[in-house]
Design an enzyme around this catalytic site. Sequence first.
Site, mmCIF file in Angstrom:
data_model
loop_
_atom_site.group_PDB
_atom_site.id
_atom_site.type_symbol
_atom_site.label_atom_id
_atom_site.label_comp_id
_atom_site.label_asym_id
_atom_site.label_seq_id
_atom_site.Cartn_x
_atom_site.Cartn_y
_atom_site.Cartn_z
ATOM 1 N N ASN A 10 44.422 27.873 -23.251
ATOM 2 C CA ASN A 10 45.370 28.974 -23.470
ATOM 3 C C ASN A 10 46.772 28.383 -23.351
ATOM 4 O O ASN A 10 47.238 28.106 -22.261
ATOM 5 C CB ASN A 10 45.133 30.055 -22.407
ATOM 6 C CG ASN A 10 46.195 31.149 -22.446
ATOM 7 O OD1 ASN A 10 46.946 31.252 -23.418
ATOM 8 N ND2 ASN A 10 46.261 31.960 -21.401
ATOM 9 N N LYS A 12 49.609 29.721 -24.038
ATOM 10 C CA LYS A 12 50.666 30.676 -23.691
ATOM 11 C C LYS A 12 51.880 30.476 -24.621
ATOM 12 O O LYS A 12 51.687 30.144 -25.784
ATOM 13 C CB LYS A 12 51.041 30.538 -22.208
ATOM 14 C CG LYS A 12 49.790 30.550 -21.321
ATOM 15 C CD LYS A 12 50.083 30.717 -19.865
ATOM 16 C CE LYS A 12 48.770 30.721 -19.093
ATOM 17 N NZ LYS A 12 48.920 31.024 -17.683
ATOM 18 N N HIS A 95 44.715 39.289 -20.876
ATOM 19 C CA HIS A 95 45.227 38.303 -19.910
ATOM 20 C C HIS A 95 46.162 39.005 -18.920
ATOM 21 O O HIS A 95 46.896 39.919 -19.299
ATOM 22 C CB HIS A 95 45.971 37.180 -20.645
ATOM 23 C CG HIS A 95 46.260 36.011 -19.758
ATOM 24 N ND1 HIS A 95 47.297 36.019 -18.861
ATOM 25 C CD2 HIS A 95 45.622 34.832 -19.599
ATOM 26 C CE1 HIS A 95 47.287 34.872 -18.192
ATOM 27 N NE2 HIS A 95 46.284 34.133 -18.615
ATOM 28 N N GLU A 97 48.893 38.193 -17.756
ATOM 29 C CA GLU A 97 50.312 38.177 -18.161
ATOM 30 C C GLU A 97 50.581 39.262 -19.207
ATOM 31 O O GLU A 97 51.645 39.879 -19.218
ATOM 32 C CB GLU A 97 50.677 36.777 -18.689
ATOM 33 C CG GLU A 97 50.768 35.764 -17.545
ATOM 34 C CD GLU A 97 50.423 34.332 -17.920
ATOM 35 O OE1 GLU A 97 50.427 34.001 -19.119
ATOM 36 O OE2 GLU A 97 50.131 33.544 -16.993
ATOM 37 N N GLU A 167 39.932 35.310 -14.058
ATOM 38 C CA GLU A 167 41.113 34.547 -13.673
ATOM 39 C C GLU A 167 41.817 35.229 -12.500
ATOM 40 O O GLU A 167 42.602 36.165 -12.716
ATOM 41 C CB GLU A 167 42.083 34.446 -14.842
ATOM 42 C CG GLU A 167 41.500 33.776 -16.064
ATOM 43 C CD GLU A 167 42.585 33.244 -16.990
ATOM 44 O OE1 GLU A 167 42.541 32.057 -17.316
ATOM 45 O OE2 GLU A 167 43.486 34.006 -17.365
ATOM 46 N N GLY A 173 48.453 29.193 -12.708
ATOM 47 C CA GLY A 173 49.705 28.430 -12.753
ATOM 48 C C GLY A 173 50.280 28.115 -11.378
ATOM 49 O O GLY A 173 51.415 27.670 -11.262
ATOM 50 N N SER A 213 44.339 27.372 -12.691
ATOM 51 C CA SER A 213 44.557 26.007 -12.206
ATOM 52 C C SER A 213 43.301 25.134 -12.292
ATOM 53 O O SER A 213 43.075 24.282 -11.443
ATOM 54 C CB SER A 213 45.113 26.017 -10.781
ATOM 55 O OG SER A 213 46.359 26.696 -10.741
#
Length: 254
Positions: A10, A12, A95, A97, A167, A173, A213
């Site tokens: 991914n 992003k 996701h 985000e 996730e 991250g 991560s």
Amino acid sequence: MKRRYFIAGNWKMNAGPAETKKIMDGMKAELASIPASVEVVFCPPFVSLPAMASFVDYVGFGAQDVHFEDNGAFTGAISTSMLNELNAAYCIIGHSERREYFGETDSTVNKKAKKILAASMVPIICCGETLDQRKNSDFEAFVGGQVKAAFEGISPDDAIKCVVAYEPIWAIGTGETATPEQAQSMHKSLRNMLVSVYGVDIAAQIRILYGGSMKAENAAELLSQEDVDGGLVGGASLKPKDFAAIICAAQELS
Ligand code: PGA
């Protein structure tokens, strides 16, 4: 039965067309061909999909989001038919985000999942809890609820085509990773939820990825868990050497 490993990158909001080519050339230099035992998919930004399409003989590719309508007055949005035109075969939805910054909800994730399946593409359905939820609530029920809502009204035949990505938001991250035991426990709970909806045979075929991560150093440990069927990889998927190592870890466990 061990399911075929699925490793997805991914990207992003990273890598335009020129950088996409550079990273993919780097991938090929690290790994001349993708092992047959692992399904490998890259999800770059929309504008880099045509550049990624030239690597379709090497890897699968897809988008990071899509709209659930066919077309119309939705400024800034992209439809499944546009993705079909580029031969994108996968699409990430839900996701954290997108949920946090772009108003994605369980309901839009469900609409998008159905639309993606109708367009003969594979939805990669993301879910996950915040650190606060992990500490203070029944986070397994919360994440299970996200996935249940995403699969609402999806037939068993379509359900087996879907990929789920767990996730934990606190691990995205941050460099902090769920322990293999934490990942397995959540994946098992998600599979049990899918069993309750679709039965054992269907639930056993749905791949559940871990994301947050994942990197060369922890991939083998995570992927060796019974219900961890792959990874949705952010940062490390932009680095050919690191991503190749994750693919190789999956191959070795296959
Ligand atoms: P990360 O991102 O691997 O950089 O933590 C994963 C993701 O958000 O999909």
